[in-house]
Design a protein around this motif. Structure first.
Motif, PDB file in Angstrom:
ATOM      1  N   UNK A  22       1.374 -13.976  -5.082  1.00 23.99           N
ATOM      2  CA  UNK A  22       1.294 -12.574  -5.511  1.00 23.99           C
ATOM      3  C   UNK A  22       0.921 -11.591  -4.402  1.00 23.99           C
ATOM      4  N   UNK A  23       0.070 -11.979  -3.468  1.00 21.13           N
ATOM      5  CA  UNK A  23      -0.321 -11.063  -2.391  1.00 21.13           C
ATOM      6  C   UNK A  23       0.869 -10.752  -1.488  1.00 21.13           C
ATOM      7  N   UNK A  24       1.658 -11.755  -1.181  1.00 24.01           N
ATOM      8  CA  UNK A  24       2.836 -11.539  -0.338  1.00 24.01           C
ATOM      9  C   UNK A  24       3.846 -10.666  -1.070  1.00 24.01           C
ATOM     10  N   UNK A  25       4.038 -10.910  -2.369  1.00 27.56           N
ATOM     11  CA  UNK A  25       4.942 -10.073  -3.169  1.00 27.56           C
ATOM     12  C   UNK A  25       4.463  -8.625  -3.170  1.00 27.56           C
ATOM     13  N   UNK A  26       3.150  -8.428  -3.318  1.00 27.48           N
ATOM     14  CA  UNK A  26       2.592  -7.078  -3.340  1.00 27.48           C
ATOM     15  C   UNK A  26       2.846  -6.366  -2.016  1.00 27.48           C
ATOM     16  N   UNK A  27       2.612  -7.045  -0.904  1.00 26.63           N
ATOM     17  CA  UNK A  27       2.853  -6.431   0.406  1.00 26.63           C
ATOM     18  C   UNK A  27       4.335  -6.143   0.625  1.00 26.63           C
ATOM     19  N   UNK A  28       5.198  -7.015   0.135  1.00 26.34           N
ATOM     20  CA  UNK A  28       6.642  -6.761   0.240  1.00 26.34           C
ATOM     21  C   UNK A  28       7.036  -5.527  -0.570  1.00 26.34           C
ATOM     22  N   UNK A  29       6.451  -5.372  -1.773  1.00 27.93           N
ATOM     23  CA  UNK A  29       6.721  -4.193  -2.590  1.00 27.93           C
ATOM     24  C   UNK A  29       6.260  -2.921  -1.885  1.00 27.93           C
ATOM     25  N   UNK A  30       5.112  -2.983  -1.249  1.00 28.01           N
ATOM     26  CA  UNK A  30       4.588  -1.818  -0.540  1.00 28.01           C
ATOM     27  C   UNK A  30       5.452  -1.489   0.671  1.00 28.01           C
ATOM     28  N   UNK A  31       5.828  -2.511   1.448  1.00 28.17           N
ATOM     29  CA  UNK A  31       6.644  -2.289   2.650  1.00 28.17           C
ATOM     30  C   UNK A  31       8.022  -1.751   2.304  1.00 28.17           C
ATOM     31  N   UNK A  32       8.566  -2.156   1.148  1.00 28.69           N
ATOM     32  CA  UNK A  32       9.900  -1.690   0.768  1.00 28.69           C
ATOM     33  C   UNK A  32       9.879  -0.312   0.120  1.00 28.69           C
ATOM     34  N   UNK A  33       8.687   0.223  -0.135  1.00 27.44           N
ATOM     35  CA  UNK A  33       8.588   1.570  -0.688  1.00 27.44           C
ATOM     36  C   UNK A  33       8.504   1.628  -2.199  1.00 27.44           C
ATOM     37  N   UNK A  34       8.414   0.500  -2.869  1.00 28.77           N
ATOM     38  CA  UNK A  34       8.304   0.500  -4.327  1.00 28.77           C
ATOM     39  C   UNK A  34       6.939   0.989  -4.792  1.00 28.77           C
ATOM     40  N   UNK A  35       5.933   0.819  -3.946  1.00 34.98           N
ATOM     41  CA  UNK A  35       4.567   1.181  -4.296  1.00 34.98           C
ATOM     42  C   UNK A  35       3.982   2.013  -3.162  1.00 34.98           C
ATOM     43  N   UNK A  36       3.256   3.058  -3.539  1.00 35.00           N
ATOM     44  CA  UNK A  36       2.602   3.906  -2.555  1.00 35.00           C
ATOM     45  C   UNK A  36       1.341   4.513  -3.146  1.00 35.00           C
ATOM     46  N   UNK A  37       0.968   5.692  -2.655  1.00 39.37           N
ATOM     47  CA  UNK A  37      -0.252   6.350  -3.119  1.00 39.37           C
ATOM     48  C   UNK A  37      -0.231   6.619  -4.625  1.00 39.37           C
ATOM     49  N   UNK A  38       0.922   6.898  -5.161  1.00 38.08           N
ATOM     50  CA  UNK A  38       1.029   7.222  -6.589  1.00 38.08           C
ATOM     51  C   UNK A  38       0.654   6.043  -7.489  1.00 38.08           C
ATOM     52  N   UNK A  39       0.588   4.860  -6.917  1.00 38.81           N
ATOM     53  CA  UNK A  39       0.219   3.663  -7.687  1.00 38.81           C
ATOM     54  C   UNK A  39      -1.219   3.757  -8.183  1.00 38.81           C
ATOM     55  N   UNK A  40      -2.068   4.481  -7.478  1.00 37.53           N
ATOM     56  CA  UNK A  40      -3.459   4.633  -7.898  1.00 37.53           C
ATOM     57  C   UNK A  40      -3.573   5.370  -9.227  1.00 37.53           C
ATOM     58  N   UNK A  41      -2.648   6.300  -9.488  1.00 33.26           N
ATOM     59  CA  UNK A  41      -2.652   7.006 -10.765  1.00 33.26           C
ATOM     60  C   UNK A  41      -2.369   6.046 -11.919  1.00 33.26           C
ATOM     61  N   UNK A  42      -1.586   5.038 -11.670  1.00 30.82           N
ATOM     62  CA  UNK A  42      -1.233   4.068 -12.705  1.00 30.82           C
ATOM     63  C   UNK A  42      -2.389   3.107 -13.007  1.00 30.82           C
ATOM     64  N   UNK A  43      -3.153   2.730 -11.995  1.00 36.80           N
ATOM     65  CA  UNK A  43      -4.167   1.688 -12.189  1.00 36.80           C
ATOM     66  C   UNK A  43      -5.527   2.229 -12.601  1.00 36.80           C
ATOM     67  N   UNK A  44      -5.706   3.526 -12.664  1.00 33.78           N
ATOM     68  CA  UNK A  44      -7.001   4.098 -13.057  1.00 33.78           C
ATOM     69  C   UNK A  44      -7.297   3.842 -14.502  1.00 33.78           C
TER      70      UNK A  44
END
Length: 79
Positions: free
Chosen positions: A57-79
């Motif tokens: 899961x950690x590698x998948x998460x970093x791949x998602x971040x590097x590909x642009x699927x996840x960014x700063x706006x992700x914090x709004x979702x996890x609050x």
């Protein structure tokens, strides 16, 4: 499924750019995404859904971040 990726092949500079160069936010975002992916896998296992996972899961998460699927706006979702 994607081919297996090692964490060495993930471009950390792209990951840092997605979170404005802040390493602390990168760690928080990657941890939250990895937790979300791990929970999805537990759900699949408990419900008898057969899935084949190539990466942790950690590698998948970093791949998602590097590909642009996840960014700063992700914090709004996890609050």
């Amino acid at each position: 499924m994607k081919a297996q990726t090692s964490v060495e092949k993930v471009d950390i500079d792209k990951c840092l750019d997605a979170f404005g160069g802040n390493r602390f936010y990168l760690i928080l975002g990657a941890a939250a995404r990895a937790r979300e992916l791990a929970n999805q896998r537990i759900f699949h296992d408990r419900n008898g859904i057969k899935m084949k996972y190539e990466n942790k899961p950690v590698v998948e998460a970093l791949c998602d971040i590097a590909s642009g699927k996840i960014g700063k706006e992700y914090f709004n979702k996890i609050k």
